[in-house]
Enzyme design. Structure first.
Site, PDB file in Angstrom:
ATOM      1  N   GLU A  47       4.857 -21.126  42.728  1.00 50.75           N
ATOM      2  CA  GLU A  47       5.571 -19.846  42.780  1.00 50.75           C
ATOM      3  C   GLU A  47       6.183 -19.633  44.165  1.00 50.75           C
ATOM      4  O   GLU A  47       5.518 -19.831  45.191  1.00 50.75           O
ATOM      5  CB  GLU A  47       4.596 -18.711  42.456  1.00 50.75           C
ATOM      6  N   LYS A 129      11.041 -12.678  38.381  1.00 46.93           N
ATOM      7  CA  LYS A 129       9.780 -12.099  37.917  1.00 46.93           C
ATOM      8  C   LYS A 129      10.000 -10.642  37.550  1.00 46.93           C
ATOM      9  O   LYS A 129      10.538  -9.863  38.343  1.00 46.93           O
ATOM     10  CB  LYS A 129       8.731 -12.227  39.023  1.00 46.93           C
ATOM     11  N   CYS A 163       2.902 -16.322  37.632  1.00 46.67           N
ATOM     12  CA  CYS A 163       1.659 -15.653  37.971  1.00 46.67           C
ATOM     13  C   CYS A 163       1.239 -14.635  36.912  1.00 46.67           C
ATOM     14  O   CYS A 163       1.091 -14.972  35.744  1.00 46.67           O
ATOM     15  CB  CYS A 163       1.799 -15.014  39.355  1.00 46.67           C
TER      16      CYS A 163
END
Length: 337
Positions: A47, A129, A163
């Site tokens: 990430e 995200k 995540c």
């Protein structure tokens, strides 16, 4: 879809070059070259690996992290830009699909962005995200539904989440509903402690089982020296430790190679697509196990914009009465006072 092929995949656990976009990008290029020597066709990095995950925001209060935040702005990736060009060239040279996490700068904002490059170097997907987690909300803006897309690549149909997006079951189902064959997970790693790795393993194996797809998951790694670079307070170093689970999982929820939980390394495994059919014969969450008459997902894939351009509707001109149609006003000899 081709369910009779095999793909050689790699999940990379790797340390960034803190505070250097150029240095971290060089490590990505070196890892791609190493993977190519192992005949890898798909490689997944952690990430926001380029230039580095904002660990500072986890150990510094917002009032003190201005300098570190500005430094991340200075090193962040633009799309398009030189980092994208370099990774595109490497993917093309190695005939490899590359999934890379970056801190993307767009104007005055930063985003947690996942990039998927096809084996010919084409940037197939740039997704952000959707909801930054906890301390991350002081660093990144929010993404939109446009990125909840599965793309066709040389390795199959790929989807990606970052995540704790994996804790949003509807986000995962959005990718499942698009017949995701390989799911690419990305986490920061070196955070929170062993419990983070334990939770990650459960989450990744569950998605593989539920989606009936392969999961290639990558986490980052911090050295003891890098922890000191992030904070000189050694009492905070335990929360910048462990929490790594770099692994490749089959559609049956089984690790296909030894997971990497510390240090740098590359987890490599063969993905036999016949296992997707084997799993889905028993439970297909978007097919014979779905009940769309009872439960459906509504997905808004419209990109966000602060300005929507519309064509104004034609405004009708007011009707004007011609002078010839006016009645004459009679005149009298005397006007009332």
């Amino acid at each position: 879809m081709d369910y009779a092929k095999t793909v050689r995949a790699a999940a990379v656990q790797i340390s960034p070059v803190l505070f250097s976009c150029e240095g971290t990008t060089e490590k990505v290029l070196d890892a791609i070259a190493t993977a190519a020597k192992a005949d890898v066709q798909l490689v997944v990095f952690p990430e926001t690996f380029v230039p580095y995950y904002p660990y500072f925001s986890f150990v510094q209060p917002p009032v003190l992290m201005g300098k570190s935040h500005m430094q991340l702005y200075e090193q962040a990736v633009t799309v398009p830009g030189p980092v994208v060009d370099a990774i595109s060239q490497a993917a093309r040279s190695a005939s490899m699909v590359v999934v890379l996490g970056v801190n993307e700068r767009d104007g005055g904002s930063l985003y947690n962005t996942q990039l998927i490059f096809d084996a010919d170097g084409t940037l197939m997907l740039k997704r952000r995200k959707t909801t930054p987690t906890y301390h991350e909300r002081m660093v990144w803006g929010q993404g939109d539904g446009a990125g909840l897309t599965v793309v066709d690549t040389a390795c199959g149909r790929l989807g990606a989440l970052a995540c704790w997006e994996h804790y949003n079951p509807l986000a995962r189902y959005a990718l499942m509903a698009q017949s995701e064959q390989i799911h690419c997970g990305q986490f920061p790693g070196s955070m929170v402690g062993q419990i983070f790795a334990d939770q990650m393993e459960v989450t990744m194996r569950h998605h593989a089982l539920e989606a009936g797809c392969f999961v290639v998951n990558s986490t980052g790694w911090l050295t003891p020296e890098q922890k000191l670079q992030i904070t000189s307070d050694e009492q905070l170093h335990p929360v910048l430790s462990q929490g790594c689970y770099t692994a490749i999982i089959s559609p049956e929820g089984v690790p296909l190679c030894e997971p990497i939980t510390e240090g740098e390394g590359m987890a490599i495994a063969e993905l036999d697509f016949s296992l997707i059919t084997k799993r889905k014969r028993m439970m297909d969450a978007i097919g014979h196990y779905a009940r769309p008459d009872l439960l459906q997902l509504q997905l808004n894939q419209q990109p966000w914009s602060v300005m929507q351009l519309t064509t104004p509707a034609a405004v009708a001109a007011p009707e004007v009465m011609p002078l010839t149609d006016l009645e004459p006003i009679p005149l009298t000899d005397k006007l009332p006072l």
